[in-house]
Enzyme design. Structure first.
Site, short mmCIF file in Angstrom:
data_model
loop_
_atom_site.label_atom_id
_atom_site.label_comp_id
_atom_site.label_asym_id
_atom_site.label_seq_id
_atom_site.Cartn_x
_atom_site.Cartn_y
_atom_site.Cartn_z
N HIS A 1 0.84 -1.20 0.00
CA HIS A 1 0.00 0.00 0.00
C HIS A 1 0.87 1.25 0.00
O HIS A 1 0.60 2.23 0.71
CB HIS A 1 -0.96 0.01 1.19
CG HIS A 1 -1.92 -1.15 1.19
ND1 HIS A 1 -3.06 -1.16 0.43
CD2 HIS A 1 -1.89 -2.33 1.84
CE1 HIS A 1 -3.70 -2.31 0.62
NE2 HIS A 1 -3.00 -3.03 1.47
N TYR B 1 3.65 -5.60 9.95
CA TYR B 1 3.57 -4.14 9.92
C TYR B 1 4.77 -3.52 10.63
O TYR B 1 5.36 -2.55 10.17
CB TYR B 1 2.30 -3.66 10.60
CG TYR B 1 1.04 -3.73 9.77
CD1 TYR B 1 0.96 -4.49 8.62
CD2 TYR B 1 -0.08 -3.02 10.16
CE1 TYR B 1 -0.19 -4.55 7.88
CE2 TYR B 1 -1.25 -3.06 9.42
CZ TYR B 1 -1.30 -3.84 8.28
OH TYR B 1 -2.45 -3.89 7.55
#
Length: 363
Positions: free
Chosen positions: A66, A334
């Site tokens: 992303h 993450y």
């Protein structure tokens, strides 16, 4: 991310998938495996992020997935309808500030917006007392695979060939043939075209969670946000631009806020909570919990989402994770992605200082 040839087969379904599938495959840093610290042969978040970086190329200072996105901000207006099922203060009547991010999948921050049909919406709800609710959603109703190991295999299958710079269609076909659970996602991809508007999309949380009520009872739930923007005439007026989504978002926000309804589906005891490739029956009750209102957009380099980690395991009291194996994996991957990009930013002359690592980044 590279886009493979649309000529791939061995079935007519795979031909459509190969066209859109390579960008979609990069979604999954959010769905990687965490249990690898003690056994080098086991899968780890680092290996997943390495694979994403190898597939999409190295883009220092950007999220490994992303990478192309835009910050948004606004608020959530709760109507109180979900308060009977969760004591989370976000569901009490009233407003909760929201910092979000709209994005496309993949690690290339310069990718054209039509490189994938997938759009994502990540949100951080800032509750009283310092609590937060973070969620990362996509506009597809199911995920591609059910386990972190299968996702890693998917990444390897999508690795670009050095000669063509595109994934090998035969290798992708073999992966999907070996994973029948990908069928619902492939059916979605076959009929979905890349939208030129973030505003017209519904976004799904994909994983199951639990709401916990005042009596301590756990309710299996899934959530999505559905747009009030009813028109789907979202094709650009002129020739396609690689930044159609941001241009459209700016145009719409100049006319007023954008709104979505937060819809919470209550699962039955027999509904799976550990498999993001399976939808729950349509007859399950759904609660309209309130309205998400997006008022502003800002460049991701300087906007408020820049150093927010949209890790869906960051939850307030009243919401709990389920047994979905993808959830715990997302937090670790993450964090690994965050450490890499902020370390790179620290060496870029003139770059803004990175935020504290505890506020890690959406990959």
């Amino acid at each position: 991310m590279p886009t493979p040839s649309p000529r791939a087969r061995p079935s007519h379904h795979l031909g459509r998938w190969v066209l859109v599938g390579a960008p979609v495959l990069a979604l999954g840093v959010a769905f990687s495996y965490t249990a690898g610290w003690l056994a080098p042969s086991r899968l780890s978040a680092q290996r997943i992020v390495d694979a994403l970086q190898q597939n999409a190329g190295w883009h220092p200072g950007y999220r490994r997935n992303h990478a192309k996105g835009v910050c948004v901000s606004g608020y959530f207006e709760s109507n109180g309808a979900a308060a009977a099922y969760s004591v989370a203060r976000v569901f009490a009547q009233g407003r909760t500030p929201v910092i979000g991010r709209l994005a496309i999948p993949g690690g290339n921050p310069a990718a054209p917006d039509d490189s994938s049909p997938v759009r994502s919406l990540a949100l951080r709800f800032d509750l009283p007392g310092g609590e937060q609710w973070r969620t990362g959603m996509n506009n597809m109703p199911v995920f591609v695979v059910a386990t972190p190991q299968a996702f890693y295999e998917q990444l390897l299958a999508a690795r670009p060939d050095p000669a063509t710079h595109k994934p090998d269609p035969a290798r992708l076909a073999a992966f999907f043939a070996a994973h029948p659970e990908t069928g619902p996602f492939l059916a979605w991809a076959k009929t979905t075209r890349p939208s030129a508007s973030f505003a017209t999309q519904s976004y799904y949380g994909l994983d199951a969670f639990y709401f916990i009520d005042a009596a301590g009872r756990k309710h299996p739930v899934r959530w999505r946000v559905a747009p009030e923007t009813a028109d789907h005439t979202d094709a650009p007026a002129g020739p396609p631009s690689k930044d159609d989504l941001t241009d459209d978002l700016d145009r719409r926000l100049a006319q007023g806020p954008l709104r979505w309804h937060l819809l919470v589906t209550l699962g039955a005891p027999e509904d799976p909570t550990n498999d993001a490739t399976r939808v729950w029956p349509a007859e399950r009750p759904t609660i309209d919990a309130g309205t998400l209102v997006i008022e502003h957009a800002q460049d991701q380099a300087s906007g408020p989402c820049r150093d927010v980690n949209y890790d869906p395991t960051v939850l307030p009291h009243g919401i709990a994770i389920s047994d979905d194996p993808l959830l715990a994996a997302r937090a670790s991957a993450y964090a690994d992605s965050y450490r890499r990009r902020t370390g790179e930013e620290a060496h870029v002359p003139g770059s803004a200082p990175a935020a504290d690592a505890t506020k890690a980044s959406q990959p």
